[in-house]
Design an enzyme around this catalytic site. Structure first.
Site, PDB file in Angstrom:
ATOM      1  CG  ASN A 137      -1.748  -1.138   0.962  1.00  0.00           C
ATOM      2  OD1 ASN A 137      -1.890  -2.194   0.265  1.00  0.00           O
ATOM      3  ND2 ASN A 137      -2.836  -1.307   1.918  1.00  0.00           N
ATOM      4  CB  THR A 164     -15.424  35.971 -32.682  1.00  0.00           C
ATOM      5  OG1 THR A 164     -15.975  36.907 -33.891  1.00  0.00           O
ATOM      6  CG2 THR A 164     -14.190  36.974 -32.091  1.00  0.00           C
ATOM      7  CG  HIS A 165     -19.135  33.777 -33.275  1.00  0.00           C
ATOM      8  ND1 HIS A 165     -20.042  33.077 -32.314  1.00  0.00           N
ATOM      9  CD2 HIS A 165     -19.008  35.183 -32.681  1.00  0.00           C
ATOM     10  CE1 HIS A 165     -19.868  34.141 -31.358  1.00  0.00           C
ATOM     11  NE2 HIS A 165     -19.502  35.136 -31.303  1.00  0.00           N
ATOM     12  CB  SER A 219      -6.153   8.637 -49.251  1.00  0.00           C
ATOM     13  OG  SER A 219      -6.926   7.351 -49.354  1.00  0.00           O
ATOM     14  CG  ASN A 264      -5.386  13.409 -45.625  1.00  0.00           C
ATOM     15  OD1 ASN A 264      -5.889  14.035 -46.523  1.00  0.00           O
ATOM     16  ND2 ASN A 264      -5.687  11.602 -45.625  1.00  0.00           N
ATOM     17  CE1 TYR A 318      -4.300   0.613  -2.686  1.00  0.00           C
ATOM     18  CE2 TYR A 318      -4.721  -1.519  -2.253  1.00  0.00           C
ATOM     19  CZ  TYR A 318      -4.160  -0.544  -3.401  1.00  0.00           C
ATOM     20  OH  TYR A 318      -3.847  -1.243  -4.716  1.00  0.00           O
TER      21      TYR A 318
END
Lengths: 496, 496, 496, 496
Positions: free
Chosen positions: C107, C152-153, C274, C282, C314
């Protein structure tokens, strides 16, 4: 061959630290067998459709048939797909081997392979759950008259039987089983033929590969086919629920086998001692079921948040999801297995359970019901009367039976304004847990009559589950033999 | 009445800080209506069984019929159950009102009420999902020939159509719908009669209350009935998956409406401007779908970890689970609603989508397939040849078409050892995205023929879902009218 | 030796399925080195305290010094602790070896070993983060005047510079670094001497083992010492936050390297192509950073829910927590590493970033500010005026510059009631992004003056972090040498 | 005013279903006060910098000073920011009120306001934690000699004292406190002046607003300032850890107050009875602490997954994060509060704890240590000898003391080959838990000497925490008075 076969004429070499980072070989072992089968079914189909010549195709098939199931996966080759292709090319040369991935992509192949490995896990887990349910029902049968305190809030609530209690375990596991069976209809569908995302202009036959691989239908839309992992997350979530139900049983085994409860002896086969304290016998298997439940929660949270807000179609984030599927499946399968053994061998301490019943005023509800039904005291008032008696019993450290005999009339008069006289034998009847339990003949109650009815139905339920699993195994095996036969014929035909 | 009615003769007062801490009144509002109905059905059953007199029982029923749906819940009364009982007792007195909870407990009542509110949400969400799927299919119908680049890894992969792409949305939502429908069979079961945990010795009739409350069956074992919330967590998990699928659509709306993609105009009704930057048009609704998805993940994680390792039977931890059910349901319902409106009004920019196709060598796979099929170059080698051409095109900044015309023969010779001659018109055919798409006539592919077939099936699927929802509504309404009629008769009979 | 050494005279054999289920050997490899050191320090202390004889103790020390770091762990021996003990007993016999665990338990030993492995990971991650921050600051230095649209956004908001944008990356990572450093003070404490939970009556010296193992202090209370894992979950949570910040950078790399944004070229070393589409490049490393972030979330959720509601002290659930620590550490470390390489080699496309600025009316805020400051139009009204002009520009497809020149006076009059006349050169000034940026000299703004100030401070910050890491490494190395020297002396002394 | 003020000349109306969906008014109440202060500080700064005239500015300040703290937030106005602006404009007209948001945006304002509300919660939680720690230390002081079984795996392990056990509670909470204090240095920083994301060309003074709002520094980089929520997620994670520690204490209260343990009486103020079972006394407050812990886990998972892979800078997903902050803060604060009361009033049953010690062979380790230290039997062999005796005791149902007296010599001879003779009084010494505990004088052990040393240090620790909280409150109050004075002067000046 190495990744550079793919990259060679398009991209320069991977950075060294990217190789390990992007490889899935450490967790792709389970997919080797499915990927080989997919390649066989795909190639058989290409030959059948006249896209690949029988000569080249059967060479591929022969090579695939000889692929070792325990193929060592090389991280430099990125994943199971390129490892299998590389192995084959090495074996039979690039002319035939190079056709392996015509009109097939890693995107559809991996989705297909995952579904094949997952469906097998699902059948095995459902089947193991059926065994566990059977084990529980066996224990139920032994303990129809074993009285115990029913608990709410870990406090003694009302008398019940061990059989009644254990049926609650089986009923939760039956729902877990049901969920996995229903999810199977979304898992066992073939994405093969979706290729990268837009299917192909090559004249493939998705229906044929579906059949050869034992799928019940197609994931039809080819973009959906390569983008979706909700089928897998659904299963992980079903497994998380199953583990939750196992964790509740495990918790009770830890509690009941404590010195304080003393209600259960766990068999040595499921316990450990301490490296320091030689007297210890710890319910480590039950504790680990509890702990591993959280790992499956982690798998669920990881996989669902991994797919959040991913644009279509395939993104390689999905590669990282796959090991969480196997983690959840393997933990759940082995947890059911150990719990089954542990429950089979657990010894319930009937005397201790009976003795626990005597602590506290567990018949208080029976007394209140009696006042309401027999003496027409409104239930809420009866509840107050009995609460008053319990308080006296606790505060004044008097046995509940004595308090009833001595104080009930007064309390009923004071609180309910009703005259109640009760005889010692009436009190004994009310306080008798056997009687209390046997009076609960309502559907789903603890009386032996109710319990026996439940056992019959549940055994039928277990049988149905077992039949479902057998039928699925039979179908998958039949498809497999069909695949072997088809490739045999194509290889043989070529030979001839 | 206050909590002290219950406690009065058993426990001293709650500490002031415990009152708010233990009350569920802040989120029990949705349960008022179900709890009132449960009380009606239960009392009607008690009268029917001869347990409560018609006189007292019909007084209760009358009081319950007059209960305001918008009952203000007092935290000092702890929960909806005690609030309803207190209201009734105040209205009709303790003699009759005090019978309300004979052979019924908060443990079974709350489980029953949650199931009633949840099943309604499930039907509504499934129905709203059907509307959204219909909206998507409408947009699919408009865009069967709208070409766009199919993406993998957010890179242009192969040509496809907007219709093909949008069908992937509908197919994911159809699975979400299926899961909720299947879960319904585990939700719409009656726990009523389980009472605290051990049912009761009072002669109740669970079958009658089941029927009056519109349930399809019982949660039979009474311990299971009060302890289980897996039915609710399963639904939350289904909703988390549905939100995940919505979040993927939302993510694409954010991306596509960016200046860089320019592929979609979001209608003003679903956009905001900035408090500072007057030119901004932000896809806030789509962003919030994405954000709220995570809140539902939180609901899932909270509720599943809440039930982990709980011993049987009822523990009040379960009270804390309930608001997470409503959070997940309400978020999912409104998210589907706004997404439906947003998709209906979104304007897809066809010209831009077509133009995006021209960037990059999106026809590279078609060229490789052509070499493999028409020139018998093994696919992997063909892939290498084309990769080589792409690299030249990128490195030397030459149009891909020119590179093919000028360099293909040489590359094919060098790499594959094959003589390939190709005419400009053959190249144009290969590079033509319309042609590429229309050649993909495989099941689930983007060709108009494949897409049209998919539309027909999916419309049928939507209809089936709508029928399921209508049938459920009809059945619940019928049960409700039965309950009203039954109580009418009992009240009327009493009057007569 | 096997588990049966421990069990032999206390418990019968483990069930076969329990062996694998309860073993931690599959993830204990990282703990071999710490466990060996702990045993050395503990034995040195026992000799020093006169508890174990120098003869026996030095035999143990010699055996431990010869322990192979790559010790193969046998699941039949359950864990690293029993494997090390068994190895030693086999080597030097049970007389001396059997003393190894006097006054020491698994322990306290496992808690100590975890802290030792974890502190090393922490130092390495902080150090790697410092490298990444330096890399970012290098790129910042190159792009002080590289203009780009601030978003932003995901919509163009206001002009800024790439340098300004990249500093935001470094600042988030600096906080991540700070958190890990602060957590170190809770990690680098010694639980050793807590033994099973209650320390021991043997005369041990916790201070001496603390020093020999390089800990900065004790986890004093012995029950706390063996029960607590909050130190580890805190680090996992810090890592989850760090991964979140990495995932945001990764997301931008995926977006920016898309064909639509075209703002960044990822180096081939961090990209893949790929298996089907030879044109693809990628950003797989960036995608995998994103995906692996979720795995760390899973580790966090697993580990925190694992410790919920565990009674003291424990419980073996804690064993299941350990692999989640290593998963989170290793993922974060390698993710920082690959991101560093990827950022170093990424090519930012300045022309494209500049061109993006011209789309939309990104200077709208500047115009509104101008009207507010120069023409005393209240800001909200100025905002409305400019919003009106933007709408005209969008609806009528007229260049924003033209709309200002032609319509501003009218709109200002109509909406604000103010006469505004503006010259073409004034408009050009307002629309000029270089000017807009350079006017933002406020603390933390994008002007080159603000950015340069920030670079200086941040370089200082990186240096401080590096010094912290070096100092920690030095201290741990010094403790290690102390341990070697101490055992050398004890072994040597014995020899003499 | 409505949202249409902002939208009016830029965007058409919001769809009805978008209004509620996008509004944050349902959870913005807590931000009203901070937002008003921010507006005051910002306007004072604008006047000071000569950007806004004293006439207009002081009108704004006066209006803001009169803003009701309980401002009713209208969802049609979207959020707290627009509600406050609209209220002011309505009160003082658009000419002055329209200046309120010059060089300030909702993006920086909301980040600033969240930090202000959060820091207050942090101070209060730390302070409440200090109270709880003090309560625990009081109970520790009462129970220095209260013996109890120390548990591992919920099994009796070794004797300890209640004081020793309770100190483990305090030590965990002290770490929780430390984490929150360290996080404060990342929370109490001012993002104000970042405006939308790129700061502003208006000549603002970020240092002045920082000072007036009581922040210790700036979130300097303006993009980082509006994009980051890691400061908040860090606190949620700290709270999740704190709740985990509370849940462990709560679990023990549930266990210990069960009939089986009987070790603790929970005060009526923190318990409930049943609506059906009048005898019940349920530890509902402890159970709800356990349940609410999971809700905080949900808040953590929601908020961290919400920010994953978000591109820079502000996205409105972040709005959805805010309610999770308040949920986690408020749950943790009230949970500490109820636990404090519950611990204060809990009655520990000393006799029962002492009695529990006698069950099982809890002194087995002491016996093994004795054999190892006094008889030079290697510890592992001694462990085996004692394990053998325990098994005999269990299997043959003989008292452990008798087994030692009768069988130790034989077992030691057989297993260890050592002659051991032991007298009854030696056995009694070993089996005496008082003695066993008092021998554990090691640092952090259960002996009264060790415990007393720990109490002294921990009281000092609590004092330091309290001082930290007082100092923070003093500083925030001083800043507040500075703000009031500054605005007073500006308003007064104007009047004059």
């Amino acid at each position: 061959m190495s990744r550079d076969i793919l990259r060679g004429d398009r991209l320069k070499r991977l950075a060294p630290e990217s190789i390990e980072y992007t490889a899935s070989t450490s967790f792709d072992g389970i997919l080797v067998k499915p990927v080989v089968k997919i390649n066989m079914a795909h190639m058989a189909m290409l030959i059948n459709q006249g896209v690949v010549s029988r000569a080249q195709g059967s060479l591929c098939l022969k090579g695939l048939r000889e692929m070792p199931e325990t193929l060592q996966l090389d991280p430099a080759l990125e994943d199971v797909h390129m490892n299998v292709e590389a192995f084959l090319v090495k074996k039979i040369g690039g002319n035939a081997g190079g056709q392996l991935n015509l009109a097939k992509s890693r995107n559809d192949q991996v989705a297909t392979a995952i579904r094949m490995a997952l469906r097998e896990y699902q059948v095995n887990i459902v089947s193991e759950l059926a065994d566990l349910r059977k084990t529980i029902l066996d224990r139920v049968g032994e303990h129809i008259t074993t009285l115990m305190p029913g608990y709410t809030h870990l406090q003694h609530a009302q008398p019940t039987t061990l059989a009644h209690h254990l049926i609650a375990y089986q009923d939760a596991l039956q729902r877990d089983s049901k969920r996995l069976i229903e999810a199977y209809s979304r898992v066992n569908l073939s994405p093969l033929g979706a290729v990268a995302l837009a299917s192909t202009s090559v004249k493939i036959n998705r229906e044929l590969t579906r059949k050869l691989l034992g799928f019940d239908g197609l994931v039809e839309n080819s973009i959906d086919a390569v983008s979706s992992r909700d089928f897998a997350i659904e299963v992980i979530s079903d497994l998380a629920l199953a583990m939750t139900n196992l964790s509740k049983i495990a918790e009770e085994m830890v509690l009941w086998s404590s010195s304080e409860f003393g209600a259960m002896d766990i068999s040595d086969g499921y316990a450990s001692t301490s490296s320091v304290m030689p007297q210890k016998k710890n319910a480590v298997v039950a504790e680990l079921i509890r702990g591993k439940t959280s790992t499956v929660y982690g798998d669920l949270m990881a996989s669902i948040s991994m797919t959040k807000a991913l644009p279509y179609s395939y993104n390689i984030d999905l590669q990282q999801l796959t090991p969480h599927i196997w983690s959840a499946c393997s933990i759940t399968f082995t947890s059911i297995q150990v719990l089954k053994g542990m429950l089979q061998e657990a010894v319930f301490n009937k005397e201790r359970l009976r003795k626990l019943l005597e602590e506290g005023a567990i018949a208080a509800t029976d007394l209140a019901d009696y006042l309401a039904v027999e003496h027409s005291i409104p239930f809420r008032t009866a509840h107050t009367v009995v609460g008053n008696l319990v308080r006296r019993s606790v505060d004044e450290k008097r046995a509940f039976r004595n308090v009833i005999l001595e104080d009930l009339a007064g309390a009923a008069k004071d609180i309910a304004g009703v005259e109640v006289s009760i005889t010692p034998s009436e009190v004994d009847q009310i306080l008798d847990p056997e009687k209390s339990v046997e009076l609960r003949t309502v559907d789903g109650g603890p009386s032996s009559i109710s319990v026996k009815k439940m056992i019959v139905n549940r055994k039928k339920g277990v049988n149905e589950t077992e039949e479902w699993a057998s039928e699925r195994r039979r179908m998958l095996e039949a498809a497999n033999q069909d695949l072997v036969k088809t490739t045999d014929e194509l290889i043989g035909g070529e030979k001839a």
